[in-house]
Design an enzyme around this catalytic site. Structure first.
Site, PDB file in Angstrom:
ATOM      1  N   VAL A   1       0.811  -1.228   0.000  1.00 49.28           N
ATOM      2  CA  VAL A   1       0.000   0.000   0.000  1.00 49.28           C
ATOM      3  C   VAL A   1       0.845   1.280   0.000  1.00 49.28           C
ATOM      4  O   VAL A   1       0.325   2.354  -0.289  1.00 49.28           O
ATOM      5  CB  VAL A   1      -0.995   0.051   1.191  1.00 49.28           C
ATOM      6  CG1 VAL A   1      -2.032  -1.050   1.084  1.00 49.28           C
ATOM      7  CG2 VAL A   1      -0.276   0.030   2.541  1.00 49.28           C
TER       8      VAL A   1
ATOM      9  N   TYR B   1       3.929   5.697  14.895  1.00 52.13           N
ATOM     10  CA  TYR B   1       2.625   5.025  14.803  1.00 52.13           C
ATOM     11  C   TYR B   1       1.507   5.938  15.333  1.00 52.13           C
ATOM     12  O   TYR B   1       0.450   6.070  14.717  1.00 52.13           O
ATOM     13  CB  TYR B   1       2.700   3.728  15.617  1.00 52.13           C
ATOM     14  CG  TYR B   1       1.486   2.828  15.549  1.00 52.13           C
ATOM     15  CD1 TYR B   1       1.227   2.039  14.432  1.00 52.13           C
ATOM     16  CD2 TYR B   1       0.608   2.748  16.624  1.00 52.13           C
ATOM     17  CE1 TYR B   1       0.132   1.197  14.393  1.00 52.13           C
ATOM     18  CE2 TYR B   1      -0.498   1.909  16.605  1.00 52.13           C
ATOM     19  CZ  TYR B   1      -0.728   1.134  15.482  1.00 52.13           C
ATOM     20  OH  TYR B   1      -1.818   0.299  15.442  1.00 52.13           O
TER      21      TYR B   1
END
Ligand code: NAD
Length: 250
Positions: A63, A153
């Site tokens: 992706v 993250y």
């Protein structure tokens, strides 16, 4: 059969929350495109669904690469003729304290989560806008509030919530709903990686997280899939731009 005649792409669909979402879509009548960097589990899941009488296609996809995402959407349209739904579950975890984060760690996490989600949403709107129909659910996390040892993250998952609102604003006029789900502790390989980084036995680590969770248990991938597919259904037709925590209340 609430997704009869619908086509759903699920990134990171080969395992964990993505795989549970794929199974739920297939059970409810959708044709499913299982996109994963790791092709083997994606192919096995597609075979399982086809054996059960469903329609599924496994596609190897990174992706974070525009060409790979474009090839994914081309493969989906070639096989099923359209794309109605996008769910972005592709994800990786890296742990490090601020002073130790390397460029490689930063780039891997940001490229997979933030850039990867953007590239998939951009490719999805291209096919959804002309058809005046679309549903997107983007996976965020409780980490969007800021979690120790996951600065990249946390930043990416907060960015995904902002992206969700921008997409909802820009695409609402085309009958496209965009929402995010923010899971809490869900038993996939991800929390195992967290326990490993802390050098803790998994069961000890799990008990600690559970003690801070109002529902006093870990979540299952199937519970995430139930909420993700609800947000893709017409029952949630007037919901857009929201992030829904599916976290046991943590
Ligand atoms: P998982 O590791 O079980 O599954 C993630 C999948 O993404 C894997 O199959 C992996 O091969 C795939 N993937 C990784 N990089 C990719 C790439 N570049 N292109 C395509 N596929 C790629 O993880 P999970 O727990 O099912 O997580 C799913 C999503 O939910 C992730 O975005 C994660 O950040 C989020 N999340 C999980 C938890 C949890 O407790 N498990 C909590 C909050 C958020």
């Amino acid at each position: 059969m609430r997704f009869k005649d619908r086509v759903a792409i699920v990134t990171g669909g080969g395992r964990g929350i993505g795989a549970a979402t794929v199974r739920r879509f297939a059970q409810d009548g959708a044709a499913v495109v299982i996109a994963d960097l790791d092709e083997e589990p994606a192919r096995e899941l597609a075979a399982e669904i086809e054996q059960g009488g469903g329609r599924a296609l496994a596609v190897g996809c990174d992706v974070s690469q525009r060409s790979s995402v474009e090839a994914l959407f081309e493969a989906a349209i070639e096989r099923f003729g359209q794309v109605d739904i996008l769910v972005t579950c592709a994800g990786i975890l890296r742990f490090n304290l601020v002073q130790d984060v390397t460029d490689d760690e930063w780039n891997a996490v940001i490229d997979t989560h933030l850039k990867g989600t953007f590239l998939c949403a951009q490719a999805a709107q291209k096919v959804m806008v002309p058809r005046r129909y679309g549903k997107m659910v983007l996976l965020s996390s409780g980490a969007a509030r800021g979690y120790r040892a996951r600065i990249h993250y946390s930043a990416a998952k907060a960015g995904i919530q902002a992206m969700t609102r921008v997409l909802a604003i820009e695409l609402g006029a085309f009958n496209i709903n965009v929402n995010a789900v923010a899971p809490g502790f869900v038993e996939t390989r991800m929390p195992q990686q967290h326990a490993d980084w802390l050098h803790k036995d998994y069961e000890t680590f799990k008990a600690e997280v559970i003690s801070q969770t109002p529902l006093q248990r870990a979540g299952t991938p199937e519970e995430q899939a139930a909420v993700i597919t609800f947000l893709c259904s017409d029952d949630a037709g007037f919901v857009t731009g929201e992030t829904l925590a599916v976290s046991g209340g943590i």
